[in-house]
Motif scaffolding. Structure first.
Motif, PDB file in Angstrom:
ATOM      1  N   ARG A 128      56.956   9.291  63.136  1.00  0.00           N
ATOM      2  CA  ARG A 128      57.832  10.106  62.294  1.00  0.00           C
ATOM      3  C   ARG A 128      57.213  11.495  62.097  1.00  0.00           C
ATOM      4  O   ARG A 128      57.912  12.510  62.181  1.00  0.00           O
ATOM      5  N   LEU A 129      55.899  11.530  61.868  1.00  0.00           N
ATOM      6  CA  LEU A 129      55.219  12.823  61.720  1.00  0.00           C
ATOM      7  C   LEU A 129      55.350  13.646  62.998  1.00  0.00           C
ATOM      8  O   LEU A 129      55.678  14.835  62.965  1.00  0.00           O
ATOM      9  N   TRP A 130      55.119  13.004  64.137  1.00  0.00           N
ATOM     10  CA  TRP A 130      55.177  13.713  65.422  1.00  0.00           C
ATOM     11  C   TRP A 130      56.591  14.248  65.658  1.00  0.00           C
ATOM     12  O   TRP A 130      56.779  15.376  66.117  1.00  0.00           O
ATOM     13  N   ALA A 131      57.575  13.416  65.314  1.00  0.00           N
ATOM     14  CA  ALA A 131      58.974  13.836  65.508  1.00  0.00           C
ATOM     15  C   ALA A 131      59.301  15.066  64.659  1.00  0.00           C
ATOM     16  O   ALA A 131      60.000  15.975  65.122  1.00  0.00           O
ATOM     17  N   THR A 132      58.769  15.139  63.439  1.00  0.00           N
ATOM     18  CA  THR A 132      59.062  16.323  62.610  1.00  0.00           C
ATOM     19  C   THR A 132      58.340  17.554  63.158  1.00  0.00           C
ATOM     20  O   THR A 132      58.860  18.664  63.076  1.00  0.00           O
ATOM     21  N   LEU A 133      57.123  17.346  63.720  1.00  0.00           N
ATOM     22  CA  LEU A 133      56.417  18.482  64.328  1.00  0.00           C
ATOM     23  C   LEU A 133      57.233  19.051  65.496  1.00  0.00           C
ATOM     24  O   LEU A 133      57.348  20.267  65.658  1.00  0.00           O
ATOM     25  N   LEU A 134      57.815  18.151  66.295  1.00  0.00           N
ATOM     26  CA  LEU A 134      58.600  18.609  67.449  1.00  0.00           C
ATOM     27  C   LEU A 134      59.937  19.204  67.003  1.00  0.00           C
ATOM     28  O   LEU A 134      60.380  20.230  67.517  1.00  0.00           O
ATOM     29  N   GLY A 150      44.812  12.842  60.277  1.00  0.00           N
ATOM     30  CA  GLY A 150      44.713  13.879  59.246  1.00  0.00           C
ATOM     31  C   GLY A 150      45.669  13.621  58.095  1.00  0.00           C
ATOM     32  O   GLY A 150      45.299  13.732  56.918  1.00  0.00           O
ATOM     33  N   ALA A 151      46.904  13.245  58.418  1.00  0.00           N
ATOM     34  CA  ALA A 151      47.896  12.977  57.364  1.00  0.00           C
ATOM     35  C   ALA A 151      47.507  11.740  56.556  1.00  0.00           C
ATOM     36  O   ALA A 151      47.706  11.683  55.338  1.00  0.00           O
ATOM     37  N   GLN A 152      46.917  10.756  57.240  1.00  0.00           N
ATOM     38  CA  GLN A 152      46.490   9.540  56.528  1.00  0.00           C
ATOM     39  C   GLN A 152      45.355   9.855  55.548  1.00  0.00           C
ATOM     40  O   GLN A 152      45.350   9.372  54.412  1.00  0.00           O
ATOM     41  N   VAL A 153      44.406  10.688  55.992  1.00  0.00           N
ATOM     42  CA  VAL A 153      43.299  11.081  55.102  1.00  0.00           C
ATOM     43  C   VAL A 153      43.840  11.918  53.942  1.00  0.00           C
ATOM     44  O   VAL A 153      43.403  11.778  52.799  1.00  0.00           O
ATOM     45  N   LEU A 154      44.804  12.781  54.238  1.00  0.00           N
ATOM     46  CA  LEU A 154      45.422  13.596  53.179  1.00  0.00           C
ATOM     47  C   LEU A 154      46.031  12.704  52.106  1.00  0.00           C
ATOM     48  O   LEU A 154      45.800  12.894  50.897  1.00  0.00           O
ATOM     49  N   LEU A 155      46.804  11.697  52.543  1.00  0.00           N
ATOM     50  CA  LEU A 155      47.435  10.770  51.590  1.00  0.00           C
ATOM     51  C   LEU A 155      46.374  10.021  50.781  1.00  0.00           C
ATOM     52  O   LEU A 155      46.448   9.940  49.558  1.00  0.00           O
ATOM     53  N   GLU A 156      45.383   9.497  51.495  1.00  0.00           N
ATOM     54  CA  GLU A 156      44.359   8.676  50.836  1.00  0.00           C
ATOM     55  C   GLU A 156      43.535   9.508  49.838  1.00  0.00           C
ATOM     56  O   GLU A 156      43.239   9.051  48.733  1.00  0.00           O
ATOM     57  N   ALA A 157      43.196  10.736  50.224  1.00  0.00           N
ATOM     58  CA  ALA A 157      42.422  11.606  49.328  1.00  0.00           C
ATOM     59  C   ALA A 157      43.251  11.951  48.094  1.00  0.00           C
ATOM     60  O   ALA A 157      42.738  11.998  46.970  1.00  0.00           O
ATOM     61  N   ALA A 158      44.556  12.174  48.311  1.00  0.00           N
ATOM     62  CA  ALA A 158      45.434  12.478  47.170  1.00  0.00           C
ATOM     63  C   ALA A 158      45.498  11.289  46.217  1.00  0.00           C
ATOM     64  O   ALA A 158      45.485  11.452  44.995  1.00  0.00           O
ATOM     65  N   LEU A 159      45.528  10.078  46.765  1.00  0.00           N
ATOM     66  CA  LEU A 159      45.570   8.878  45.916  1.00  0.00           C
ATOM     67  C   LEU A 159      44.269   8.713  45.132  1.00  0.00           C
ATOM     68  O   LEU A 159      44.286   8.291  43.969  1.00  0.00           O
ATOM     69  N   THR A 160      43.143   9.054  45.767  1.00  0.00           N
ATOM     70  CA  THR A 160      41.847   8.995  45.078  1.00  0.00           C
ATOM     71  C   THR A 160      41.848   9.958  43.884  1.00  0.00           C
ATOM     72  O   THR A 160      41.422   9.611  42.781  1.00  0.00           O
ATOM     73  N   ILE A 161      42.317  11.174  44.143  1.00  0.00           N
ATOM     74  CA  ILE A 161      42.375  12.176  43.071  1.00  0.00           C
ATOM     75  C   ILE A 161      43.350  11.729  41.986  1.00  0.00           C
ATOM     76  O   ILE A 161      43.081  11.855  40.786  1.00  0.00           O
ATOM     77  N   ASP A 162      44.465  11.150  42.417  1.00  0.00           N
ATOM     78  CA  ASP A 162      45.469  10.683  41.458  1.00  0.00           C
ATOM     79  C   ASP A 162      44.882   9.612  40.531  1.00  0.00           C
ATOM     80  O   ASP A 162      45.151   9.614  39.321  1.00  0.00           O
ATOM     81  N   ALA A 163      44.084   8.721  41.094  1.00  0.00           N
ATOM     82  CA  ALA A 163      43.465   7.665  40.265  1.00  0.00           C
ATOM     83  C   ALA A 163      42.516   8.284  39.244  1.00  0.00           C
ATOM     84  O   ALA A 163      42.460   7.862  38.085  1.00  0.00           O
ATOM     85  N   ILE A 209      50.779   6.075  56.840  1.00  0.00           N
ATOM     86  CA  ILE A 209      51.777   7.057  57.271  1.00  0.00           C
ATOM     87  C   ILE A 209      52.341   6.607  58.628  1.00  0.00           C
ATOM     88  O   ILE A 209      51.743   5.768  59.308  1.00  0.00           O
ATOM     89  N   ASP A 210      53.477   7.171  59.004  1.00  0.00           N
ATOM     90  CA  ASP A 210      54.135   6.801  60.262  1.00  0.00           C
ATOM     91  C   ASP A 210      53.854   7.888  61.301  1.00  0.00           C
ATOM     92  O   ASP A 210      54.449   8.968  61.251  1.00  0.00           O
ATOM     93  N   PRO A 211      52.938   7.618  62.252  1.00  0.00           N
ATOM     94  CA  PRO A 211      52.560   8.648  63.227  1.00  0.00           C
ATOM     95  C   PRO A 211      53.747   9.179  64.034  1.00  0.00           C
ATOM     96  O   PRO A 211      53.820  10.369  64.336  1.00  0.00           O
TER      97      PRO A 211
END
Ligand SMILES: [Zn+2]
Length: 417
Positions: free
Chosen positions: A11-17, A397-410, A7-9
């Motif tokens: 870009r995420l921070w910019a959307t939070l702001l 947190g966002a990176q773990v979210l993505l990775e966990a989603a990919l694990t579930i997807d597999a 993920i792009d830290p």
């Protein structure tokens, strides 16, 4: 091995702001209560961002918003990632927002990489998680999960008497889809911890295994009003003193089960509330929490015993009623394992943790395998404009979210969880 997607830290921070400015307060927080003009504005922002990614955006009958990116395997129900964009009147920039925007960032990462998942991924913004304007909290996810009906939600009124349904229609965010009609394969929610544990232990990721059960009680104590100067101490029926004993008893019954149990007397009303009258009437509340229902049961038994003791020894009558009873939640083992595996594969310091607060995932866990990911927040502070989390922790947190989603997807490619 984790995926090579990152993920792009920034870009995420910019959307939070950027979204933090919608309803932004002078003290750096957000006042974006549900179904207000500010809520409508952030909803429009979210829809625009999702559509720019090529997502199909749908809205259900209680205003929950779903941004769906198709998967490649037909017939699989979507993996949902989400949280809420509404805030407390003096809310912070991270509570809820991190969960939705972190999920959006995960989706942006997939789109940028051209990565196709097996199952569709849907990013969700649940309506009225906070419950600050319309009680109860977690209302949109509750209707989605069948805990409340749409009619019950529509009928809830705010302090001005405006009903939820009318407010939803007024901001133009009532959708066509029946709440709960979308089947899900799993649900993951990223959130700030809203407590001090991760920060104190210098852990980046909390693997949330469950949510505490909560029981609320109302106690009405009746003694006898009498003259403060002329009533000898042994002749008194002092409702406030009985209350004071119970405040101590609640503290003791929680401390006896430390550190996992908590007990709070948060509200006390004394009548007649006069300096020279022995108090005759008290209304008080008790809030008991633990992550095991059996322990909560034992705490309740202790409370009832304390009530009987205080009533007989202080010569007051005490009625106790249960206002609210949310059982403890245990998240799905495979979803928890996906989060744990992701955190470890990515090399983040982690620990298992129980959520002390309610979240949309509580309701979702009734209808689909669910789990949550926590990241630290400064001083454990939340529901406060000073609420703060670091760019690095949000990104982790966002990176773990993505990775966990990919694990579930597999896993989903081989069958349901
Ligand atoms: Zn929240």
């Amino acid at each position: 091995m984790p995926s090579n997607l990152r993920i792009d830290p920034e870009r995420l921070w910019a959307t939070l702001l950027e979204t933090g400015a919608i309803g932004g307060t002078a003290k750096g927080g957000i006042n974006r209560q549900t179904l207000t003009a500010e809520d409508a504005a952030v909803r429009a922002w979210f829809k625009g961002a999702a559509e720019a990614l090529g997502c199909t955006v749908t809205v259900d009958e209680v205003g929950n918003i779903f941004a769906l990116r198709a998967g490649r395997q037909p017939g699989l129900a979507p993996i949902a990632l989400g949280s809420h964009l509404d805030t407390q009147p003096t809310g912070g920039k991270f509570d809820g927002n991190l969960g939705v925007l972190g999920a959006l960032e995960a989706l942006r990462t997939l789109v940028t990489a051209g990565y196709e998942t097996n199952a569709p991924i849907v990013v969700v913004n649940w309506t009225n998680e906070e419950g600050a304007r319309f009680a109860p909290a977690m209302l949109g996810s509750g209707v989605f999960a069948g805990v409340y009906t749409r009619a019950a939600a529509d009928a809830v009124a705010d302090l001005e008497g405006v009903r939820f349904g009318a407010a939803l229609d007024a901001i133009g965010w009532r959708g066509e889809a029946k709440a709960g009609a979308m089947r899900l394969s799993a649900y993951l929610e990223l959130h700030i911890e809203q407590g001090p544990i991760l920060e104190a232990e210098q852990k980046t990721i909390g693997i949330v295994t469950g949510v505490q059960g909560v029981r609320w009680y109302e106690l009405n104590l009746s003694g006898r009003e009498s003259h403060a100067g002329t009533t000898p101490m042994p002749r008194r029926a002092d409702a406030l003193f009985a209350c004071a004993r119970l405040v101590g008893d609640v503290r003791a019954l929680a401390l006896a089960r430390a550190p996992t149990a908590v007990g709070t007397v948060g509200q006390v009303e004394v009548k007649p509330n006069s300096p020279n009258v022995v108090p005759g009437q008290v209304r008080m509340t008790v809030d008991l929490r633990h992550h095991e229902d059996a322990v909560l049961e034992a705490m309740e038994a202790d409370l009832k015993a304390a009530v009987e003791r205080a009533a007989s020894e202080e010569k007051v009558t005490i009625s106790l009623s249960n206002l609210h009873d949310l059982p403890a939640i245990k998240f799905h083992p495979e979803c928890i394992a996906a989060v744990r595996g992701a955190a470890r594969a990515l090399g983040y310091a982690e620990r298992d943790i129980i959520s002390g607060a309610g979240h949309d995932a509580v309701h979702l866990s009734r209808i689909t395998p669910s789990a949550m990911i926590f990241v630290p927040c400064k001083d454990g502070l939340s529901h406060n404009e000073a609420e703060s989390a670091t760019r690095e922790d949000c990104a982790a947190g966002a990176q773990v979210l993505l990775e966990a989603a990919l694990t579930i997807d597999a896993k989903l490619a081989t069958g349901p969880l």
